[in-house]
Design an enzyme around this catalytic site. Structure first.
Site, PDB file in Angstrom:
ATOM      1  N   HIS A 195       0.837  -1.207   0.000  1.00 25.22           N
ATOM      2  CA  HIS A 195       0.000   0.000   0.000  1.00 25.22           C
ATOM      3  C   HIS A 195       0.871   1.256   0.000  1.00 25.22           C
ATOM      4  O   HIS A 195       0.445   2.308  -0.479  1.00 25.22           O
ATOM      5  CB  HIS A 195      -0.904   0.043   1.242  1.00 25.22           C
ATOM      6  CG  HIS A 195      -2.000  -0.975   1.234  1.00 25.22           C
ATOM      7  ND1 HIS A 195      -1.814  -2.250   1.709  1.00 25.22           N
ATOM      8  CD2 HIS A 195      -3.286  -0.906   0.805  1.00 25.22           C
ATOM      9  CE1 HIS A 195      -2.950  -2.925   1.590  1.00 25.22           C
ATOM     10  NE2 HIS A 195      -3.853  -2.136   1.040  1.00 25.22           N
ATOM     11  N   ASP A 264      -4.976  -6.145  -7.378  1.00 22.94           N
ATOM     12  CA  ASP A 264      -5.161  -5.355  -6.174  1.00 22.94           C
ATOM     13  C   ASP A 264      -5.372  -3.908  -6.619  1.00 22.94           C
ATOM     14  O   ASP A 264      -5.180  -3.563  -7.799  1.00 22.94           O
ATOM     15  CB  ASP A 264      -3.928  -5.493  -5.266  1.00 22.94           C
ATOM     16  CG  ASP A 264      -4.279  -5.366  -3.784  1.00 22.94           C
ATOM     17  OD1 ASP A 264      -5.346  -4.818  -3.472  1.00 22.94           O
ATOM     18  OD2 ASP A 264      -3.466  -5.796  -2.947  1.00 22.94           O
TER      19      ASP A 264
END
Length: 490
Positions: A195, A264
């Site tokens: 992330h 993702d």
């Protein structure tokens, strides 16, 4: 209409190819009751799916109205959400069943109990009109310093992880909900959270964690999600999400997966900072992804990704056959899962607390009336939003307790230690941490508190720590089980 929504002046694509390209997108958005006009236009042109987050959830009735509204625009729209259990879930306000995270389920190692927990989550999704769940996690927790997998994994051994994946996938499938094993080919061997920055797994090919993904494919999982991780043994140049070698050669040919491969979220820094979301969408689809997720609420980012894909099709940079193949897989998926079940059987409401209780591996310690200090990191922006704390659960079973919950590093930890000890007085002291090895401020505060109160009871709510009561997660039922042990309430 903004410039990003207008058709480019260049020759328009055939309508069916334009729709196929839109099929390859999953969009996040803002709102709980109305659908933004931009999203409506995307859906009208064939958008493959939407992903819901906490920002879209007010209560159960509202979520069902929202999903009905979305399907009224296009019946074959996939409505998805991250729903792993434990502290990873966006449906707290909608009355989500309380189940522990995967690690605790692996500690218990009862696949039937794992299936009951997965069934509860899937049954709840069905009542809300959500028919795709980006779970379970198929990663293996390999690195002590891994900042992102940890208790989201079923454990540290491939065989254990594989059998619980099978139980989860089967239970979810029985509810008519699409499951998604993630993050292919594994995020557990990294020391970085993708992330925030690009993650790398440096292990040789024969040490990579492909076993659970093979097991998930054998169990019939309809979706896999790729990892934004570089595997030098497979492709030294690109993260898996953007690698033809990994998504094509390995996943499609060697592992023989013919379900939907979804990326993702493209706004994660590992993609956005190095490639940009738009280029990431184009490269991912060209490399073998079938859908790409743009989870941010700002639909301008989704439009940029869409436009990049359409432009690449016009220029021949992205092959028409590749997009049609991807859209075909998505279409097969939505034909199977887009429509919620008409009748939804009840689920076992007690499965989660049973699992959390069985995961504890310590005898009762019985410290009623304690002062409970709960130290835990600030919520992860993408993952941790429940706000659960141990003190709240202790007070529910022991009203004589007191305590302090500390979410994130305090400005002056030493001064806070003094305040805590003063508030505790002569009461027994409980000191809980959550992955203190990753958060030095927790370790320093814990060590100082224990040094000054040698009889303090230690609790670990993340990965296990020697000498501590271990919950193996911070889901509400995990913390309730610890509270029961501390107060000898069971």
């Amino acid at each position: 209409m903004t410039h990003t929504e207008r058709q480019p002046a260049r020759t328009a694509l055939p309508v069916d190819l334009d729709e196929a390209a839109h099929r390859c997108l999953v969009a996040g958005f803002e709102g709980t009751t109305t659908v933004p006009d931009t999203l409506k236009r995307l859906i009208d042109r064939g958008l493959g799916g939407v992903i819901l987050f906490t920002r879209n959830v007010r209560d159960a009735e509202q979520v069902r109205r929202l999903t009905d509204t979305l399907r009224a625009l296009r019946p074959d729209l996939l409505v998805a959400i991250d729903n792993e259990g434990g502290g990873i879930g966006h449906l707290v306000a909608a009355g989500a069943p309380e189940v522990p995270g995967s690690y605790a389920l692996g500690v218990v190692d009862d696949p039937d109990l794992t299936a009951r927990c997965a069934d509860a989550l899937a049954g709840h999704l069905a009542t809300l009109g959500i028919t795709a769940s980006y779970a379970p996690v198929a990663d293996i927790q390999r690195q002590a310093g891994n900042p992102i997998v940890r208790t989201r994994a079923f454990g540290t051994e491939p065989e254990l992880v594989s059998r619980h994946l099978g139980a989860w996938i089967a239970a979810t499938e029985a509810r008519g909900i699409a499951s998604c094993a993630k993050h292919f080919p594994g995020h557990g061997g990294t020391l970085t959270d993708s992330h925030h920055e690009l993650a790398v797994d440096p292990r040789p090919y024969d040490e990579l964690d492909l076993g659970p993904f093979r097991a998930a494919i054998a169990a019939g999982v309809p979706m896999l999600m790729s990892a934004h991780v570089v595997f030098p043994a497979l492709d030294p140049h690109r993260p898996a999400t953007l690698s033809r070698r990994i998504l094509g050669d390995l996943l499609r040919h060697e592992l023989d997966f013919d379900g939907v491969l979804v990326s993702d979220a493209l706004e994660m820094k590992s993609i956005a900072d190095l490639y940009g979301e738009a280029a990431g969408a184009r490269i991912a689809l060209a490399s073998g992804a079938d859908q790409v997720i743009v989870a941010v609420a700002d639909l301008a980012v989704t439009l940029e990704c869409r436009d990049a894909v359409l432009e690449a099709l016009r220029d021949g940079v992205l092959g028409e056959e590749r997009v049609r193949e991807a859209a075909g897989r998505v279409q097969r998926l939505v034909e199977r899962y887009a429509t919620p079940a008409a009748e939804i059987a009840v689920w076992d409401e007690g499965a989660g607390l049973e699992a959390a209780r069985r995961a504890l591996r310590v005898p009762p310690v019985g410290v009623r009336g304690a002062h409970v200090v709960d130290l835990f990191p600030a919520p992860h922006p993408a993952l941790n939003w429940g706000g659960e704390d141990l003190l709240t659960e202790v007070l529910a079973v022991d009203p004589t307790a007191t305590g302090t919950a500390v979410a994130g590093e305090p400005a002056d930890p030493a001064a806070l230690v003094d305040v805590i000890l003063a508030k505790a007085g002569e009461a027994p002291l409980v000191v809980a941490t959550s992955d203190a090895d990753l958060h030095p401020w927790q370790a320093r505060m814990r060590d100082e508190l224990v040094a000054r109160r040698p009889g303090a009871v230690r609790v670990a709510t993340g990965l296990p720590e020697e000498g501590a009561v271990c919950s193996y997660g911070r889901g509400k039922v995990n913390l309730r089980a610890v509270a029961e042990v501390l107060s000898a309430a069971r």
